[in-house]
Scaffold this motif. Structure first.
Motif, PDB file in Angstrom:
ATOM      1  N   THR A  48       0.830  -1.206   0.000  1.00 37.75           N
ATOM      2  CA  THR A  48       0.000   0.000   0.000  1.00 37.75           C
ATOM      3  C   THR A  48       0.865   1.257   0.000  1.00 37.75           C
ATOM      4  O   THR A  48       2.082   1.194   0.125  1.00 37.75           O
ATOM      5  CB  THR A  48      -0.915   0.034   1.250  1.00 37.75           C
ATOM      6  N   THR A  49       0.216   2.401  -0.074  1.00 42.86           N
ATOM      7  CA  THR A  49       0.938   3.682  -0.076  1.00 42.86           C
ATOM      8  C   THR A  49       1.353   4.108   1.334  1.00 42.86           C
ATOM      9  O   THR A  49       1.975   5.157   1.481  1.00 42.86           O
ATOM     10  CB  THR A  49       0.060   4.790  -0.696  1.00 42.86           C
ATOM     11  N   HIS A  50       1.046   3.316   2.329  1.00 46.01           N
ATOM     12  CA  HIS A  50       1.449   3.652   3.704  1.00 46.01           C
ATOM     13  C   HIS A  50       2.968   3.847   3.789  1.00 46.01           C
ATOM     14  O   HIS A  50       3.441   4.713   4.519  1.00 46.01           O
ATOM     15  CB  HIS A  50       0.992   2.550   4.662  1.00 46.01           C
ATOM     16  N   TYR A  51       3.717   3.067   3.045  1.00 46.19           N
ATOM     17  CA  TYR A  51       5.182   3.186   2.998  1.00 46.19           C
ATOM     18  C   TYR A  51       5.586   4.622   2.655  1.00 46.19           C
ATOM     19  O   TYR A  51       6.435   5.212   3.317  1.00 46.19           O
ATOM     20  CB  TYR A  51       5.738   2.209   1.959  1.00 46.19           C
ATOM     21  N   ASP A  52       4.984   5.181   1.624  1.00 44.35           N
ATOM     22  CA  ASP A  52       5.322   6.540   1.193  1.00 44.35           C
ATOM     23  C   ASP A  52       5.006   7.560   2.283  1.00 44.35           C
ATOM     24  O   ASP A  52       5.797   8.474   2.532  1.00 44.35           O
ATOM     25  CB  ASP A  52       4.566   6.900  -0.092  1.00 44.35           C
ATOM     26  N   THR A  53       3.886   7.405   2.931  1.00 45.14           N
ATOM     27  CA  THR A  53       3.505   8.323   4.012  1.00 45.14           C
ATOM     28  C   THR A  53       4.509   8.257   5.150  1.00 45.14           C
ATOM     29  O   THR A  53       4.995   9.284   5.625  1.00 45.14           O
ATOM     30  CB  THR A  53       2.096   7.986   4.538  1.00 45.14           C
ATOM     31  N   VAL A  54       4.837   7.056   5.592  1.00 44.40           N
ATOM     32  CA  VAL A  54       5.760   6.895   6.722  1.00 44.40           C
ATOM     33  C   VAL A  54       7.141   7.440   6.363  1.00 44.40           C
ATOM     34  O   VAL A  54       7.745   8.185   7.146  1.00 44.40           O
ATOM     35  CB  VAL A  54       5.833   5.425   7.176  1.00 44.40           C
ATOM     36  N   CYS A  55       7.644   7.088   5.201  1.00 47.27           N
ATOM     37  CA  CYS A  55       8.973   7.562   4.784  1.00 47.27           C
ATOM     38  C   CYS A  55       9.000   9.084   4.671  1.00 47.27           C
ATOM     39  O   CYS A  55       9.886   9.744   5.228  1.00 47.27           O
ATOM     40  CB  CYS A  55       9.368   6.958   3.441  1.00 47.27           C
ATOM     41  N   ASN A  56       8.070   9.632   3.939  1.00 51.94           N
ATOM     42  CA  ASN A  56       8.061  11.075   3.692  1.00 51.94           C
ATOM     43  C   ASN A  56       7.816  11.882   4.962  1.00 51.94           C
ATOM     44  O   ASN A  56       8.507  12.872   5.216  1.00 51.94           O
ATOM     45  CB  ASN A  56       7.017  11.437   2.635  1.00 51.94           C
ATOM     46  N   THR A 106      14.886   3.295   4.575  1.00 44.12           N
ATOM     47  CA  THR A 106      13.705   3.186   3.727  1.00 44.12           C
ATOM     48  C   THR A 106      14.114   2.317   2.541  1.00 44.12           C
ATOM     49  O   THR A 106      14.872   2.742   1.684  1.00 44.12           O
ATOM     50  CB  THR A 106      13.215   4.574   3.268  1.00 44.12           C
ATOM     51  N   VAL A 107      13.610   1.084   2.529  1.00 38.96           N
ATOM     52  CA  VAL A 107      14.095   0.082   1.583  1.00 38.96           C
ATOM     53  C   VAL A 107      12.941  -0.666   0.920  1.00 38.96           C
ATOM     54  O   VAL A 107      11.801  -0.606   1.380  1.00 38.96           O
ATOM     55  CB  VAL A 107      15.048  -0.910   2.290  1.00 38.96           C
ATOM     56  N   GLU A 108      13.296  -1.366  -0.122  1.00 37.98           N
ATOM     57  CA  GLU A 108      12.318  -2.177  -0.859  1.00 37.98           C
ATOM     58  C   GLU A 108      12.155  -3.565  -0.243  1.00 37.98           C
ATOM     59  O   GLU A 108      11.071  -4.138  -0.300  1.00 37.98           O
ATOM     60  CB  GLU A 108      12.751  -2.318  -2.323  1.00 37.98           C
ATOM     61  N   THR A 109      13.242  -4.117   0.305  1.00 37.71           N
ATOM     62  CA  THR A 109      13.208  -5.489   0.812  1.00 37.71           C
ATOM     63  C   THR A 109      13.931  -5.599   2.149  1.00 37.71           C
ATOM     64  O   THR A 109      14.774  -4.765   2.489  1.00 37.71           O
ATOM     65  CB  THR A 109      13.895  -6.456  -0.171  1.00 37.71           C
ATOM     66  N   LYS A 110      13.615  -6.645   2.869  1.00 41.51           N
ATOM     67  CA  LYS A 110      14.273  -6.909   4.147  1.00 41.51           C
ATOM     68  C   LYS A 110      15.769  -7.140   3.944  1.00 41.51           C
ATOM     69  O   LYS A 110      16.579  -6.686   4.752  1.00 41.51           O
ATOM     70  CB  LYS A 110      13.612  -8.121   4.807  1.00 41.51           C
ATOM     71  N   SER A 111      16.147  -7.819   2.880  1.00 42.33           N
ATOM     72  CA  SER A 111      17.578  -8.080   2.655  1.00 42.33           C
ATOM     73  C   SER A 111      18.348  -6.773   2.430  1.00 42.33           C
ATOM     74  O   SER A 111      19.495  -6.650   2.876  1.00 42.33           O
ATOM     75  CB  SER A 111      17.794  -9.060   1.499  1.00 42.33           C
TER      76      SER A 111
END
Length: 181
Positions: A89-97, A119-124
């Motif tokens: 979801t777009t929650h990632y963008d909200t939290v990061c920004n 702020t990353v795409e994957t856990k690795s």
């Protein structure tokens, strides 16, 4: 980031007077943030500074905790640590920004903050960046906060009477020029 890349890393400042840093961590991905904390603590201790650590629920709460600590405590600098991994979801963008924006605004108002919220795409990707013996982003955030503390102290020790004053000239501590009655 390619493993063969090299970067210029400034030498960690040291301090003649006591320096106290608050590490604020959101341990949502605690295996990642534990490594960030290890790196931050080591960097702070290498500078001869001391640290306190608090945990908050998530990355959005990190700036709020820093603001509260700034108002109510006596910390010289702050290290913001956490990890946000992109989801569906777009929650990632909200939290990061929003967390980044809040930290930046506090920095622009004079707080000495190192931002180590990954702020990353994957856990690795997060694991690679967090490892204290690897990319050490926790140590990098602590170093940033320490550099800002050193800079703030350097400039706050400068006399305030330096510079051009358009309506008056200071000579030997006395003001000459236009005055108002």
């Amino acid at each position: 980031m390619a493993a063969s890349e090299t970067h210029n890393i400034l030498e960690t400042p040291t301090f003649d007077t006591p320096t106290k840093v608050l590490i604020v961590v959101a341990p949502y991905y605690n295996d990642v943030t534990d490594e960030l904390v290890v790196g931050a603590k080591a960097e702070i201790e290498a500078a001869g500074a001391t640290w306190d650590l608090i945990e908050v629920p998530g990355a959005l709460e990190v700036p709020t905790a820093i603001a509260i600590a700034d108002r109510t405590s006596n910390f010289d600098g702050f290290v913001a640590l956490g990890c946000v991994i992109r989801g569906e979801t777009t929650h990632y963008d909200t939290v990061c920004n929003d967390s980044s924006r809040a930290i930046t605004l506090m920095g622009l108002s004079g707080l000495c903050i190192g931002n180590g919220i990954l702020t990353v795409e994957t856990k690795s990707q997060a694991v690679v960046r967090a490892q204290a013996k690897g990319q050490n982003k926790g140590g990098g955030a602590a170093a940033a906060a320490l550099h800002l503390v050193a800079l703030s102290r350097k400039w706050s020790a400068s006399p305030k009477d330096v510079g051009f004053h358009s309506d008056a000239i200071r000579i030997a501590g006395k003001t000459t020029g236009p005055t108002t009655a």
